[in-house]
Design an enzyme around this catalytic site. Structure first.
Site, PDB file in Angstrom:
ATOM      1  N   HIS A   1       4.278   4.026  -6.577  1.00 30.79           N
ATOM      2  CA  HIS A   1       4.675   4.684  -5.333  1.00 30.79           C
ATOM      3  C   HIS A   1       6.059   4.157  -4.948  1.00 30.79           C
ATOM      4  CE1 HIS A   1       0.396   5.865  -3.726  1.00 30.79           C
ATOM      5  NE2 HIS A   1       0.636   6.324  -4.937  1.00 30.79           N
TER       6      HIS A   1
ATOM      7  N   CYS B   1      -0.015   0.602  -0.494  1.00 33.02           N
ATOM      8  CA  CYS B   1       1.332   0.278  -0.006  1.00 33.02           C
ATOM      9  C   CYS B   1       1.275  -0.503   1.309  1.00 33.02           C
ATOM     10  CB  CYS B   1       2.154   1.552   0.128  1.00 33.02           C
ATOM     11  SG  CYS B   1       2.469   2.318  -1.483  1.00 33.02           S
TER      12      CYS B   1
ATOM     13  N   GLU C   1       7.205   2.931  -2.245  1.00 29.99           N
ATOM     14  CA  GLU C   1       7.188   1.680  -1.478  1.00 29.99           C
ATOM     15  C   GLU C   1       7.017   0.462  -2.401  1.00 29.99           C
ATOM     16  OE1 GLU C   1       5.384   4.433  -0.955  1.00 29.99           O
ATOM     17  OE2 GLU C   1       4.796   4.650   1.155  1.00 29.99           O
TER      18      GLU C   1
ATOM     19  N   CYS D   1      -0.008   4.539   2.077  1.00 35.31           N
ATOM     20  CA  CYS D   1      -1.433   4.518   1.719  1.00 35.31           C
ATOM     21  C   CYS D   1      -1.968   3.085   1.808  1.00 35.31           C
ATOM     22  CB  CYS D   1      -1.629   5.056   0.303  1.00 35.31           C
ATOM     23  SG  CYS D   1      -1.027   3.930  -0.992  1.00 35.31           S
TER      24      CYS D   1
END
Lengths: 142, 142
Positions: free
Chosen positions: B53, B86, B55, B83
């Site tokens: 992801h 993260c 992040e 999420c």
């Protein structure tokens, strides 16, 4: 020897490598079709990267080896109950089953999760997994 | 232009790069001492790694650049609410402040968190951040 104990013992060997390097001793092994795909220990302090927990490193390596972000046929063995980040990574990668050694009362997150899709087997080789953590933090206090 | 809008616009530029590569369009920028330290977009599908992801990639890069897993002087800008994974990575890396664009009703986790240490500023450039996601999933349905 029982299969879960066999693989947890390999994860514990990883944790012991971290211990010898003065790193929080947590190990992780990912098993796919009855063979070990990835083995890692926590490298957060060694590499100075906040996300380098054993589970994240093992998931990344497993995805690269399988060539897919879908690890739904894998079982993840970790010596300590996964934290929120690693629990999220387990969900993201669709790991079907997680086996862990000892609880993490402060930062453990997997056992608090209401997710019926992940089969969780806690407390495999619990005493041994706890012992290496206990010894590490005892050394630190000295 | 307001500082938060300025940095969120950079995160949105990252998201748009992902969109052009047929990847879920989420972008992230980490700011340290008023300069951009890391800029990433989501690469999960492109690289086939579940944890990639925006992040996580930005946090890893920021740690490596600063040479520390402690990002307590950083602000993280992300186009979509983080999420669980993260959010956990933000906690692990001690990021002090998170600014995000649009909510993620299905997988967003940061807004559900009871953590008083992280200062959260939601809905900065919300419409623009939502629009690129909406367009992406609309394309997918076609």
């Amino acid at each position: 020897m029982d299969k879960d104990n066999y693989y947890m013992n390999l994860a514990l060997e990883e944790a012991k490598k971290a211990y010898l390097l003065d790193e929080v001793p947590i190990g992780c092994v990912i098993v796919y079709q009855d063979r070990v795909l990835s083995s890692f220990y926590n490298r957060k302090t060694l590499d100075r990267v906040a996300t380098y927990h054993a589970e994240i490193l093992a998931i990344n390596d497993a995805c690269l080896k399988i060539g897919s972000w879908y690890l739904d046929e894998c079982t993840l063995y970790t010596t300590v109950e996964p934290c929120m980040m690693c629990t999220g990574a387990i969900i993201q990668s669709r790991v079907r089953r997680v086996v862990y050694g000892c609880d993490n009362h402060d930062f453990g997150y997997l056992s608090r999760l209401e997710n019926k899709k992940i089969v969780v087997t806690p407390h495999v080789m619990e005493a041994e997994c706890r012992e290496v953590m206990h010894r590490f933090f005892q050394d630190k206090r000295k």
